[in-house]
Design a protein around this motif. Structure first.
Motif, PDB file in Angstrom:
ATOM      1  N   GLU A 151       5.284  11.204  -1.437  1.00 59.97           N
ATOM      2  CA  GLU A 151       6.206  10.372  -0.701  1.00 59.97           C
ATOM      3  C   GLU A 151       6.416  10.963   0.632  1.00 59.97           C
ATOM      4  OE1 GLU A 151      10.769   8.779  -1.128  1.00 59.97           O
ATOM      5  OE2 GLU A 151       9.918   9.580  -2.953  1.00 59.97           O
ATOM      6  N   MET A 190       1.049   2.846  -3.293  1.00 61.40           N
ATOM      7  CA  MET A 190      -0.056   3.447  -3.896  1.00 61.40           C
ATOM      8  C   MET A 190      -0.259   4.747  -2.950  1.00 61.40           C
ATOM      9  SD  MET A 190      -4.120   1.911  -3.420  1.00 61.40           S
ATOM     10  CE  MET A 190      -4.075   2.490  -1.664  1.00 61.40           C
ATOM     11  N   MET A 191      -0.103   4.892  -1.998  1.00 56.86           N
ATOM     12  CA  MET A 191      -0.122   6.110  -1.177  1.00 56.86           C
ATOM     13  C   MET A 191       0.869   7.094  -1.554  1.00 56.86           C
ATOM     14  SD  MET A 191      -1.021   4.989   2.853  1.00 56.86           S
ATOM     15  CE  MET A 191       0.190   3.885   2.929  1.00 56.86           C
ATOM     16  N   ARG A 192       2.203   6.692  -2.021  1.00 58.74           N
ATOM     17  CA  ARG A 192       2.919   7.695  -2.364  1.00 58.74           C
ATOM     18  C   ARG A 192       2.607   8.317  -3.699  1.00 58.74           C
ATOM     19  NH1 ARG A 192       8.258   3.849  -1.378  1.00 58.74           N
ATOM     20  NH2 ARG A 192       8.760   4.644   0.875  1.00 58.74           N
ATOM     21  N   VAL A 246      -0.733   8.703  -4.657  1.00 63.21           N
ATOM     22  CA  VAL A 246      -1.853   9.671  -4.523  1.00 63.21           C
ATOM     23  C   VAL A 246      -1.423  10.684  -3.490  1.00 63.21           C
ATOM     24  CG1 VAL A 246      -4.192   9.324  -3.312  1.00 63.21           C
ATOM     25  CG2 VAL A 246      -3.581   7.566  -4.801  1.00 63.21           C
ATOM     26  N   PHE A 247      -0.808  10.536  -2.192  1.00 59.15           N
ATOM     27  CA  PHE A 247      -0.730  11.753  -1.586  1.00 59.15           C
ATOM     28  C   PHE A 247       0.720  12.120  -1.566  1.00 59.15           C
ATOM     29  CE2 PHE A 247      -3.737   8.532   0.225  1.00 59.15           C
ATOM     30  CZ  PHE A 247      -5.091   9.351   0.432  1.00 59.15           C
ATOM     31  N   TRP A 256       4.033  12.390   2.851  1.00 55.59           N
ATOM     32  CA  TRP A 256       3.009  12.137   3.622  1.00 55.59           C
ATOM     33  C   TRP A 256       2.837  10.396   3.683  1.00 55.59           C
ATOM     34  CZ3 TRP A 256      -1.322   8.860   3.298  1.00 55.59           C
ATOM     35  CH2 TRP A 256      -2.272   9.155   4.149  1.00 55.59           C
ATOM     36  N   ALA A 257       3.051   9.693   2.634  1.00 52.95           N
ATOM     37  CA  ALA A 257       2.916   8.330   2.862  1.00 52.95           C
ATOM     38  C   ALA A 257       4.019   7.716   3.685  1.00 52.95           C
ATOM     39  CB  ALA A 257       3.312   7.611   1.279  1.00 52.95           C
ATOM     40  N   ALA A 308       0.757  -1.272  -0.003  1.00 51.30           N
ATOM     41  CA  ALA A 308       0.067  -0.099  -0.022  1.00 51.30           C
ATOM     42  C   ALA A 308       1.046   1.199   0.029  1.00 51.30           C
ATOM     43  CB  ALA A 308      -0.978  -0.179   1.082  1.00 51.30           C
ATOM     44  N   ILE A 309       1.914   1.108   0.425  1.00 50.27           N
ATOM     45  CA  ILE A 309       2.978   2.418   0.760  1.00 50.27           C
ATOM     46  C   ILE A 309       3.202   2.843  -0.886  1.00 50.27           C
ATOM     47  CG2 ILE A 309       5.268   2.944   0.882  1.00 50.27           C
ATOM     48  CD1 ILE A 309       5.222   0.728   3.110  1.00 50.27           C
ATOM     49  N   TYR A 324       2.967   8.412   7.328  1.00 47.72           N
ATOM     50  CA  TYR A 324       1.799   7.834   7.700  1.00 47.72           C
ATOM     51  C   TYR A 324       2.380   6.437   7.884  1.00 47.72           C
ATOM     52  CZ  TYR A 324      -2.846   5.692   7.124  1.00 47.72           C
ATOM     53  OH  TYR A 324      -3.986   5.008   7.544  1.00 47.72           O
ATOM     54  N   VAL A 325       2.963   5.735   7.148  1.00 48.12           N
ATOM     55  CA  VAL A 325       3.570   4.294   7.322  1.00 48.12           C
ATOM     56  C   VAL A 325       4.378   4.358   8.704  1.00 48.12           C
ATOM     57  CG1 VAL A 325       4.944   2.666   6.459  1.00 48.12           C
ATOM     58  CG2 VAL A 325       3.611   3.701   5.043  1.00 48.12           C
TER      59      VAL A 325
END
Length: 191
Positions: free
Chosen positions: A173, A166-168, A170-171, A175-176, A163-164, A179-180
């Motif tokens: 690097e 995908m989050m990078r 969308v949001f 923020w992702a 998921a990291i 978050y992680v």
């Protein structure tokens, strides 16, 4: 309403004074509900496949998982949830039980509403029962071994969670990564 991607992720960590696994739950829906991925597992925090001294000591203290037979009975009842993980991101032998519920489906709402809807509460029931029955330890070495196991689990998961990526996208690097490491796997930077 079916959107492009929907993700439910939940990790239940026991307190450091209880030698129990992490309950990991992932329910994912992709491609407007045409593809589904489900994972439910009692993920052991003492990785018996790691050769470092700390894990060897923990493994000798916890040579088997006393709840595995309870999970085997649940998994056996649901062939649709006996899938195999891709080795692309994770090594199934590290921090996963032998009886994880794993399913990958295409347009199979009936599997979700029947098999998963029946299997998940049973799995959760086993975990809640373990929480109630497992005595708290006051042994400082055991508490530290449990904390260390959870830290290694977080570091392993933070480095491999798909998921990291995908989050990078969308949001971003920054923020992702925050978050992680500060929310999902907040112990991952202790190593």
């Amino acid at each position: 309403q079916k959107t492009g991607t929907q993700v439910f992720n939940s990790l239940w960590y026991p307190s450091y004074d209880r030698n129990l696994p992490v309950l990991g739950v992932d329910f994912l829906r992709f491609n407007h509900g045409k593809k589904h991925l489900t994972v439910t597992d009692l993920q052991p925090i003492h990785n018996n496949n790691n050769d470092d001294d700390d894990n060897q000591a923990a493994s000798s203290r916890y040579p088997h998982l006393p709840y595995e037979h309870l999970l085997a009975d649940i998994q056996k009842d649901y062939p649709s949830l006996q899938g195999q993980m891709s080795k692309r991101f994770y090594d199934e032998a590290q921090f996963f039980s032998k009886h994880m519920l794993f399913g990958r489906f295409a347009d199979e709402e009936s599997v979700l509403s029947n098999d998963l809807a029946q299997a998940f509460p049973r799995y959760l029931g086993v975990y809640l029962d373990l929480l109630r029955r497992t005595p708290q330890t006051t042994d400082a070495a055991e508490v530290e071994a449990i904390r260390d196991g959870q830290t290694k689990y977080d570091a392993y998961s933070a480095a491999r969670d798909p998921a990291i990526h995908m989050m990078r996208k969308v949001f971003g690097e920054e923020w992702a990564d925050a978050y992680v490491h500060e929310f999902l796997f907040d112990q991952s930077r202790r190593i």
